[in-house]
Design an enzyme around this catalytic site. Sequence first.
Site, PDB file in Angstrom:
ATOM      1  CG  HIS A 114      -7.811  16.481   6.579  1.00  0.00           C
ATOM      2  ND1 HIS A 114      -8.249  15.189   6.549  1.00  0.00           N
ATOM      3  CD2 HIS A 114      -8.651  17.136   7.423  1.00  0.00           C
ATOM      4  CE1 HIS A 114      -9.299  15.055   7.354  1.00  0.00           C
ATOM      5  NE2 HIS A 114      -9.564  16.229   7.881  1.00  0.00           N
ATOM      6  N   GLY A 167     -15.202   7.056  -0.712  1.00  0.00           N
ATOM      7  CA  GLY A 167     -13.908   6.503  -0.290  1.00  0.00           C
ATOM      8  C   GLY A 167     -13.450   6.958   1.070  1.00  0.00           C
ATOM      9  CB  THR A 168     -14.243   8.920   3.668  1.00  0.00           C
ATOM     10  OG1 THR A 168     -13.837   9.232   5.003  1.00  0.00           O
ATOM     11  CG2 THR A 168     -15.699   9.295   3.459  1.00  0.00           C
TER      12      THR A 168
HETATM   13  C1  BV8 Z   1     -10.203  18.971  14.801  1.00  0.00           C
HETATM   14  C2  BV8 Z   1      -3.456  14.531   7.991  1.00  0.00           C
HETATM   15  C3  BV8 Z   1     -10.936  20.809  16.070  1.00  0.00           C
HETATM   16  C4  BV8 Z   1      -2.603  14.497   6.817  1.00  0.00           C
HETATM   17  C5  BV8 Z   1      -5.488  13.667   8.894  1.00  0.00           C
HETATM   18  C6  BV8 Z   1     -15.579  15.552  16.911  1.00  0.00           C
HETATM   19  C7  BV8 Z   1     -15.559  16.836  16.362  1.00  0.00           C
HETATM   20  C8  BV8 Z   1     -14.355  17.443  16.032  1.00  0.00           C
HETATM   21  C9  BV8 Z   1     -13.149  16.765  16.230  1.00  0.00           C
HETATM   22  C10 BV8 Z   1     -13.156  15.487  16.771  1.00  0.00           C
HETATM   23  C11 BV8 Z   1     -14.370  14.887  17.123  1.00  0.00           C
HETATM   24  N1  BV8 Z   1     -14.090  13.663  17.618  1.00  0.00           N
HETATM   25  C12 BV8 Z   1     -12.749  13.456  17.587  1.00  0.00           C
HETATM   26  C13 BV8 Z   1     -12.148  14.549  17.104  1.00  0.00           C
HETATM   27  C14 BV8 Z   1     -10.714  14.730  16.963  1.00  0.00           C
HETATM   28  C15 BV8 Z   1     -10.146  14.199  15.650  1.00  0.00           C
HETATM   29  C16 BV8 Z   1     -10.756  12.909  15.192  1.00  0.00           C
HETATM   30  O1  BV8 Z   1     -11.669  12.902  14.379  1.00  0.00           O
HETATM   31  N2  BV8 Z   1     -10.228  11.796  15.670  1.00  0.00           N
HETATM   32  C17 BV8 Z   1     -10.698  10.508  15.221  1.00  0.00           C
HETATM   33  C18 BV8 Z   1      -9.523   9.548  15.080  1.00  0.00           C
HETATM   34  C19 BV8 Z   1     -11.738  10.025  16.224  1.00  0.00           C
HETATM   35  N3  BV8 Z   1     -10.264  15.211  14.621  1.00  0.00           N
HETATM   36  C20 BV8 Z   1      -9.313  16.155  14.534  1.00  0.00           C
HETATM   37  O2  BV8 Z   1      -8.372  16.239  15.299  1.00  0.00           O
HETATM   38  C21 BV8 Z   1      -9.465  17.168  13.404  1.00  0.00           C
HETATM   39  N4  BV8 Z   1      -9.335  18.485  13.940  1.00  0.00           N
HETATM   40  O3  BV8 Z   1     -11.095  18.300  15.231  1.00  0.00           O
HETATM   41  O4  BV8 Z   1     -10.012  20.295  15.141  1.00  0.00           O
HETATM   42  C22 BV8 Z   1     -12.104  21.414  15.379  1.00  0.00           C
HETATM   43  C23 BV8 Z   1     -12.824  20.758  14.385  1.00  0.00           C
HETATM   44  C24 BV8 Z   1     -13.926  21.349  13.815  1.00  0.00           C
HETATM   45  C25 BV8 Z   1     -14.303  22.580  14.207  1.00  0.00           C
HETATM   46  C26 BV8 Z   1     -13.565  23.221  15.190  1.00  0.00           C
HETATM   47  C27 BV8 Z   1     -12.488  22.634  15.774  1.00  0.00           C
HETATM   48  C28 BV8 Z   1      -8.343  17.033  12.387  1.00  0.00           C
HETATM   49  C29 BV8 Z   1      -8.497  15.754  11.625  1.00  0.00           C
HETATM   50  C30 BV8 Z   1      -7.473  15.711  10.482  1.00  0.00           C
HETATM   51  C31 BV8 Z   1      -6.348  14.802  10.861  1.00  0.00           C
HETATM   52  N5  BV8 Z   1      -5.446  14.650   9.731  1.00  0.00           N
HETATM   53  N6  BV8 Z   1      -4.584  13.591   7.941  1.00  0.00           N
HETATM   54  C32 BV8 Z   1      -2.226  13.112   6.492  1.00  0.00           C
HETATM   55  O5  BV8 Z   1      -1.227  12.630   7.055  1.00  0.00           O
HETATM   56  O6  BV8 Z   1      -2.924  12.555   5.637  1.00  0.00           O
HETATM   57  S1  BV8 Z   1      -6.727  12.526   9.027  1.00  0.00           S
HETATM   58  C33 BV8 Z   1      -6.559  11.211   7.975  1.00  0.00           C
HETATM   59  O7  BV8 Z   1      -7.807  10.492   8.092  1.00  0.00           O
HETATM   60  C34 BV8 Z   1      -6.460  11.530   6.512  1.00  0.00           C
HETATM   61  O8  BV8 Z   1      -6.527  12.908   6.218  1.00  0.00           O
HETATM   62  C35 BV8 Z   1      -7.673  10.819   5.934  1.00  0.00           C
HETATM   63  O9  BV8 Z   1      -8.140  11.385   4.785  1.00  0.00           O
HETATM   64  C36 BV8 Z   1      -8.599  10.954   7.040  1.00  0.00           C
HETATM   65  C37 BV8 Z   1      -9.865  10.188   6.997  1.00  0.00           C
HETATM   66  O10 BV8 Z   1      -9.569   8.850   6.684  1.00  0.00           O
HETATM   67  P1  BV8 Z   1     -10.209   8.262   5.347  1.00  0.00           P
HETATM   68  O11 BV8 Z   1      -9.871   9.178   4.227  1.00  0.00           O
HETATM   69  O12 BV8 Z   1     -11.627   7.948   5.572  1.00  0.00           O
HETATM   70  O13 BV8 Z   1      -9.331   6.955   5.164  1.00  0.00           O
HETATM   71  P2  BV8 Z   1      -9.581   5.534   5.847  1.00  0.00           P
HETATM   72  O14 BV8 Z   1      -8.370   4.702   5.588  1.00  0.00           O
HETATM   73  O15 BV8 Z   1     -10.068   5.734   7.241  1.00  0.00           O
HETATM   74  O16 BV8 Z   1     -10.820   4.917   5.013  1.00  0.00           O
HETATM   75  C38 BV8 Z   1     -10.658   4.605   3.653  1.00  0.00           C
HETATM   76  C39 BV8 Z   1     -12.015   4.160   3.128  1.00  0.00           C
HETATM   77  O17 BV8 Z   1     -11.889   3.920   1.734  1.00  0.00           O
HETATM   78  C40 BV8 Z   1     -12.505   2.873   3.757  1.00  0.00           C
HETATM   79  O18 BV8 Z   1     -13.868   3.022   4.136  1.00  0.00           O
HETATM   80  C41 BV8 Z   1     -12.388   1.831   2.636  1.00  0.00           C
HETATM   81  O19 BV8 Z   1     -13.438   0.887   2.670  1.00  0.00           O
HETATM   82  C42 BV8 Z   1     -12.498   2.680   1.405  1.00  0.00           C
HETATM   83  N7  BV8 Z   1     -11.781   2.142   0.235  1.00  0.00           N
HETATM   84  C43 BV8 Z   1     -10.597   1.476   0.222  1.00  0.00           C
HETATM   85  N8  BV8 Z   1     -10.291   1.151  -1.050  1.00  0.00           N
HETATM   86  C44 BV8 Z   1     -11.277   1.628  -1.835  1.00  0.00           C
HETATM   87  C45 BV8 Z   1     -12.229   2.264  -1.022  1.00  0.00           C
HETATM   88  N9  BV8 Z   1     -13.349   2.819  -1.515  1.00  0.00           N
HETATM   89  C46 BV8 Z   1     -13.532   2.761  -2.858  1.00  0.00           C
HETATM   90  N10 BV8 Z   1     -12.657   2.183  -3.702  1.00  0.00           N
HETATM   91  C47 BV8 Z   1     -11.529   1.606  -3.230  1.00  0.00           C
HETATM   92  N11 BV8 Z   1     -10.680   1.017  -4.090  1.00  0.00           N
END
Ligand code: BV8
Length: 246
Positions: free
Chosen positions: A118, A185-186
């Site tokens: 990313h 952590g995701t």
């Molecule tokens: C794309 C940018 C086309 C920088 C980010 C199906 C297939 C393909 C695409 C899609 C699809 N369905 C939907 C899509 C579109 C979309 C998408 O996924 N939308 C979601 C909302 C449904 N995806 C896209 O647009 C992607 N691009 O699809 O292009 C393509 C793809 C493939 C092939 C050809 C074409 C682009 C996605 C990237 C977006 N940019 N960030 C920034 O500002 O950071 S995403 C953002 O979310 C961050 O990068 C982050 O890393 C990412 C994922 O989140 P997590 O890291 O999981 O963080 P989250 O807070 O959600 O969870 C934290 C976890 O940690 C929790 O579970 C928690 O319990 C745990 N935790 C907390 N504390 C601790 C812990 N664990 C352990 N110890 C702790 N102490």
Amino acid sequence: MRRRPLPTDMASKKSIVILTGAGISAESGLGTFRDKDGLWTKYDLEEVATPQGFARNPVLVHDFYNARRRNLIEAAPNAAHYALAELEKNWDGDFLLVTQNVDDLHERAGSERLLHMHGELLKIRCERCQDVGRWTGDLDLATACTACGTSGSLRPHVVWFGEMPLHMEEIYAALENCDLFLSIGTSGQVYPAAGFVAEVRKVGRAHTVELNLERSDGYSLFAEGIYGPATEIVPAYVRRLLNGGI
Ligand code: BV8
């Protein structure tokens, strides 16, 4: 913590692929996205993490990333980052760390075989000449590109929603050949990263483990789940791996 013995031949396992998300950096003080008081509870993802949002209001987006860049400069890697660097150094087979995170804590902990799918918060890209360079300060519309001199054309070198993630070919090839896939952590809500475990299962060979604070959306796709804070469960799991068994 649900725990099954590692497959006995784990010690001979050759290739590891690890995916990390915001949870591995949570204990370093960097916000996650979807936890309570996470970043997406304070900002509208559409406004600050899409190309459309940037076109509509570049000042808001620069402020969002400037605040995160300042936060990152003050942060330090934690025991989980160091444990993964330790594993990479001591693992005798193939190793690839893929992170969804845009922070540089894995690098600062010593990880080298690392792909930022990313993008990176401490890099900027010129939309005019496509030059990418390191940037640790604030960015605004007056900042000029050091390569082509244009101002107002610089953006964070991160992948926004709707944009193609980076290094996908290399990542899918590694997933196809791995013997062990760790997801750390995701929340498993952002694709294509959230689909990696399904890719590994399609090949049908690797052991798959989720290490997270709590069960993610995709927990049932993993053969094993280990739950708790990353700074505790990741070093413990790395010790298990390096000791060749459970
Ligand atoms: C794309 C940018 C086309 C920088 C980010 C199906 C297939 C393909 C695409 C899609 C699809 N369905 C939907 C899509 C579109 C979309 C998408 O996924 N939308 C979601 C909302 C449904 N995806 C896209 O647009 C992607 N691009 O699809 O292009 C393509 C793809 C493939 C092939 C050809 C074409 C682009 C996605 C990237 C977006 N940019 N960030 C920034 O500002 O950071 S995403 C953002 O979310 C961050 O990068 C982050 O890393 C990412 C994922 O989140 P997590 O890291 O999981 O963080 P989250 O807070 O959600 O969870 C934290 C976890 O940690 C929790 O579970 C928690 O319990 C745990 N935790 C907390 N504390 C601790 C812990 N664990 C352990 N110890 C702790 N102490």
